[in-house]
Design a protein around this motif. Structure first.
Motif, PDB file in Angstrom:
ATOM      1  N   TYR A  98       2.996  15.022 -10.428  1.00  0.00           N
ATOM      2  CA  TYR A  98       3.337  16.354  -9.936  1.00  0.00           C
ATOM      3  C   TYR A  98       2.677  17.432 -10.785  1.00  0.00           C
ATOM      4  O   TYR A  98       2.282  17.205 -11.932  1.00  0.00           O
ATOM      5  N   GLN A  99       2.594  18.623 -10.204  1.00  0.00           N
ATOM      6  CA  GLN A  99       2.126  19.797 -10.918  1.00  0.00           C
ATOM      7  C   GLN A  99       3.302  20.527 -11.538  1.00  0.00           C
ATOM      8  O   GLN A  99       4.416  20.507 -11.015  1.00  0.00           O
ATOM      9  N   ALA A 100       3.052  21.194 -12.651  1.00  0.00           N
ATOM     10  CA  ALA A 100       4.039  22.074 -13.277  1.00  0.00           C
ATOM     11  C   ALA A 100       3.291  23.190 -13.981  1.00  0.00           C
ATOM     12  O   ALA A 100       2.132  23.030 -14.385  1.00  0.00           O
ATOM     13  N   ARG A 101       3.940  24.316 -14.140  1.00  0.00           N
ATOM     14  CA  ARG A 101       3.301  25.449 -14.806  1.00  0.00           C
ATOM     15  C   ARG A 101       2.997  25.103 -16.259  1.00  0.00           C
ATOM     16  O   ARG A 101       3.754  24.387 -16.922  1.00  0.00           O
TER      17      ARG A 101
ATOM     18  N   GLY B 147      12.822  12.211  -6.201  1.00  0.00           N
ATOM     19  CA  GLY B 147      12.437  12.618  -7.549  1.00  0.00           C
ATOM     20  C   GLY B 147      12.052  14.077  -7.647  1.00  0.00           C
ATOM     21  O   GLY B 147      12.741  14.960  -7.127  1.00  0.00           O
ATOM     22  N   GLN B 148      10.936  14.351  -8.300  1.00  0.00           N
ATOM     23  CA  GLN B 148      10.498  15.732  -8.529  1.00  0.00           C
ATOM     24  C   GLN B 148      10.230  16.475  -7.223  1.00  0.00           C
ATOM     25  O   GLN B 148      10.355  17.696  -7.161  1.00  0.00           O
ATOM     26  N   ALA B 149       9.869  15.742  -6.176  1.00  0.00           N
ATOM     27  CA  ALA B 149       9.666  16.395  -4.875  1.00  0.00           C
ATOM     28  C   ALA B 149      10.948  17.051  -4.397  1.00  0.00           C
ATOM     29  O   ALA B 149      10.918  18.107  -3.753  1.00  0.00           O
ATOM     30  N   GLY B 150      12.081  16.445  -4.705  1.00  0.00           N
ATOM     31  CA  GLY B 150      13.358  17.015  -4.316  1.00  0.00           C
ATOM     32  C   GLY B 150      13.712  18.268  -5.076  1.00  0.00           C
ATOM     33  O   GLY B 150      14.623  19.010  -4.683  1.00  0.00           O
ATOM     34  N   ARG B 151      12.994  18.534  -6.169  1.00  0.00           N
ATOM     35  CA  ARG B 151      13.215  19.738  -6.949  1.00  0.00           C
ATOM     36  C   ARG B 151      12.176  20.812  -6.635  1.00  0.00           C
ATOM     37  O   ARG B 151      12.112  21.833  -7.315  1.00  0.00           O
ATOM     38  N   GLY B 152      11.335  20.548  -5.642  1.00  0.00           N
ATOM     39  CA  GLY B 152      10.385  21.560  -5.198  1.00  0.00           C
ATOM     40  C   GLY B 152       9.033  21.519  -5.847  1.00  0.00           C
ATOM     41  O   GLY B 152       8.204  22.410  -5.601  1.00  0.00           O
ATOM     42  N   PHE B 153       8.735  20.500  -6.648  1.00  0.00           N
ATOM     43  CA  PHE B 153       7.435  20.431  -7.289  1.00  0.00           C
ATOM     44  C   PHE B 153       6.388  19.869  -6.332  1.00  0.00           C
ATOM     45  O   PHE B 153       6.686  19.084  -5.436  1.00  0.00           O
ATOM     46  N   THR B 154       5.157  20.261  -6.553  1.00  0.00           N
ATOM     47  CA  THR B 154       4.042  19.855  -5.704  1.00  0.00           C
ATOM     48  C   THR B 154       3.470  18.530  -6.188  1.00  0.00           C
ATOM     49  O   THR B 154       3.056  18.405  -7.345  1.00  0.00           O
ATOM     50  N   SER B 155       3.419  17.538  -5.304  1.00  0.00           N
ATOM     51  CA  SER B 155       2.890  16.228  -5.665  1.00  0.00           C
ATOM     52  C   SER B 155       1.366  16.268  -5.733  1.00  0.00           C
ATOM     53  O   SER B 155       0.711  17.074  -5.067  1.00  0.00           O
TER      54      SER B 155
ATOM     55  N   ILE C 159       0.855  -1.181   0.000  1.00  0.00           N
ATOM     56  CA  ILE C 159       0.000   0.000   0.000  1.00  0.00           C
ATOM     57  C   ILE C 159       0.895   1.237   0.000  1.00  0.00           C
ATOM     58  O   ILE C 159       1.678   1.460   0.924  1.00  0.00           O
ATOM     59  N   TRP C 160       0.771   2.044  -1.060  1.00  0.00           N
ATOM     60  CA  TRP C 160       1.584   3.242  -1.233  1.00  0.00           C
ATOM     61  C   TRP C 160       0.806   4.471  -0.795  1.00  0.00           C
ATOM     62  O   TRP C 160      -0.405   4.562  -1.007  1.00  0.00           O
ATOM     63  N   LEU C 161       1.525   5.411  -0.185  1.00  0.00           N
ATOM     64  CA  LEU C 161       0.911   6.605   0.378  1.00  0.00           C
ATOM     65  C   LEU C 161       1.667   7.836  -0.103  1.00  0.00           C
ATOM     66  O   LEU C 161       2.894   7.818  -0.228  1.00  0.00           O
ATOM     67  N   LEU C 162       0.948   8.912  -0.341  1.00  0.00           N
ATOM     68  CA  LEU C 162       1.558  10.169  -0.758  1.00  0.00           C
ATOM     69  C   LEU C 162       1.101  11.271   0.179  1.00  0.00           C
ATOM     70  O   LEU C 162      -0.103  11.446   0.402  1.00  0.00           O
ATOM     71  N   ALA C 163       2.065  12.017   0.722  1.00  0.00           N
ATOM     72  CA  ALA C 163       1.765  13.113   1.643  1.00  0.00           C
ATOM     73  C   ALA C 163       2.756  14.237   1.396  1.00  0.00           C
ATOM     74  O   ALA C 163       3.845  14.261   1.989  1.00  0.00           O
ATOM     75  N   GLY C 164       2.422  15.151   0.488  1.00  0.00           N
ATOM     76  CA  GLY C 164       3.317  16.251   0.175  1.00  0.00           C
ATOM     77  C   GLY C 164       4.599  15.760  -0.468  1.00  0.00           C
ATOM     78  O   GLY C 164       4.579  15.090  -1.500  1.00  0.00           O
ATOM     79  N   ASP C 165       5.750  16.056   0.167  1.00  0.00           N
ATOM     80  CA  ASP C 165       7.024  15.610  -0.393  1.00  0.00           C
ATOM     81  C   ASP C 165       7.446  14.249   0.159  1.00  0.00           C
ATOM     82  O   ASP C 165       8.564  13.803  -0.066  1.00  0.00           O
ATOM     83  N   ARG C 166       6.519  13.561   0.851  1.00  0.00           N
ATOM     84  CA  ARG C 166       6.828  12.247   1.419  1.00  0.00           C
ATOM     85  C   ARG C 166       6.066  11.151   0.684  1.00  0.00           C
ATOM     86  O   ARG C 166       4.883  11.292   0.373  1.00  0.00           O
TER      87      ARG C 166
END
Length: 397
Positions: free
Chosen positions: A93-96, A70-78, A45-52
């Motif tokens: 992730y979100q990106a502009r 991954g992208q969380a380490g570059r500051g992107f919003t999961s 069971i995988w869980l996502l909580a912000g950058d975790r």
């Protein structure tokens, strides 16, 4: 009481999780209040909580967590997490958005923003980045010889499979895993522009229901994805919806000509009973129940039963269903006993049974349902319900 059926795959092994009818995983396994939940082929069971990113493995009493992968380490919003093969998950992730999505050079740094990461479990139980998804699998239907014809530079993230210069699918908003049938294990990802199909680390992008406004294509954000009982892909965005029968060839997912390659039961349609085409319908759920009926859930306009007038018609037929205390819906899940579960933004979880009767599911804490995930491969099947109060799993209830 309702009974979720088991898998139709026959060879599926029983899952290792507790069998009670309703289990609060936030309390029993200390999973917290994640924003998204997923399950892989090994019932991790995988869980996502912000950058975790967390994973609760069978036999463990609490999840393991990793930060800034991954992208969380570059500051992107999961945004969302989706299960894959055993020990693998996908994180969106979100990106502009780009004013002009056509790029002239793959050296443009915007190519590596957002999109989707594949993460995996190491043998010692750590969560690491497997890779930023970038392998576009494109087969030329004219050659029909199995050769790959997509020669874009690598490591760009998700680009249009028919032309790598177009960087349109930048923010991941939804995902669904195929739980059974011919394409079991594949994943469909809804983005700010369309729907990308994944098989392992290969992708094809994209398909989308659209409409045209004075020569401009309006695609809409794809928040609603579902898999019909016959394997069709159910797609609904803020304006329109479509139903695609996917070709077995991943390389043909984006192919529109001839239409026989990926037949569309509904191409790009809307419900005039809800709104005119230019107005947002805000679809957040699209499911088919075991009796073959289709249902759409809106963020603002309630629950609708869809009747297909014609595959080529822009306007289909919709009937609004009464029986819910709110029009603010967040998600849908169809289960093997004929039920449709309805997540709301302010009134908890509701169930419409096979007789089309509505009841509140009182075993679920919280008022806002963030996500519904149905896994028929459990024994009995498992309905993951994620709310503002955490994660509860329903089974055999």
């Amino acid at each position: 009481m309702w009974a979720c059926g088991g898998s139709d795959e026959g060879t599926q092994q029983p899952d290792p999780w507790p069998k009670e009818a309703a289990i609060n995983y936030t309390q029993r396994f200390d999973v917290g209040r994640p924003q998204s939940v997923a399950v892989d082929d090994a019932f991790n069971i995988w869980l996502l909580a912000g950058d975790r990113i967390g994973v609760l493995r069978p036999g463990e009493t609490q999840p393991q967590w990793a930060s800034n992968v991954g992208q969380a380490g570059r500051g992107f919003t999961s945004t969302v997490i989706c299960g894959g093969s055993a020990g693998r998950a996908y994180v969106g992730y979100q990106a502009r958005e780009l004013d002009n999505p056509q790029r002239s050079s793959y050296q443009d740094p915007s190519f590596t923003e957002g999109d989707l990461d594949a993460v995996k479990l190491t043998p010692d139980g750590h969560i690491v980045l497997e890779e930023h998804i970038h392998h576009s699998f494109r087969r030329d239907p004219e050659k029909n010889d199995g050769s790959l014809s997509w020669n874009a530079p690598t490591n760009l993230g998700i680009r249009n499979s028919n032309d790598w210069r177009y960087d349109e699918d930048r923010s991941v908003l939804s995902c669904v895993k195929v739980m059974r049938g011919r394409d079991k294990g594949e994943v469909y990802v809804g983005t700010n522009h369309g729907v990308t199909r994944l098989r392992g680390l290969d992708y094809n992008s994209h398909r989308h229901p659209v409409w045209w406004d004075n020569g401009s294509q309006r695609a809409g954000y794809t928040h609603a994805l579902g898999i019909a009982k016959d394997g069709d892909v159910l797609i609904a965005n803020d304006w329109t919806f479509g139903i695609v029968t996917p070709n077995a060839d991943l390389g043909l997912w984006d192919a529109m000509s001839p239409k026989s390659l990926n037949p569309m039961k509904v191409e790009s349609s809307y419900l005039p009973e809800v709104n005119s085409l230019p107005e947002f319908d805000f679809w957040r759920g699209f499911q088919q129940t075991t009796d073959g009926r289709y249902y759409l859930a809106s963020k603002d306009h309630g629950l609708w039963e869809l009747s297909i007038v014609s595959s080529g018609d822009t306007a289909q037929k919709g009937i609004k269903l009464s029986g819910l205390p709110t029009n603010e819906l967040t998600s849908l899940a169809a289960t093997d006993d004929g039920s449709l579960f309805i997540g709301t933004a302010d009134a908890g979880l509701w169930r419409m049974d096979a007789k089309k009767q509505f009841t509140r599911v009182t075993d679920i804490p919280g008022r806002t349902v963030k996500q519904l995930l149905y896994d028929p491969n459990g024994t009995p099947a498992m309905l993951y319900v994620l709310t503002d109060e955490g994660l509860t799993v329903l089974r055999g209830y």
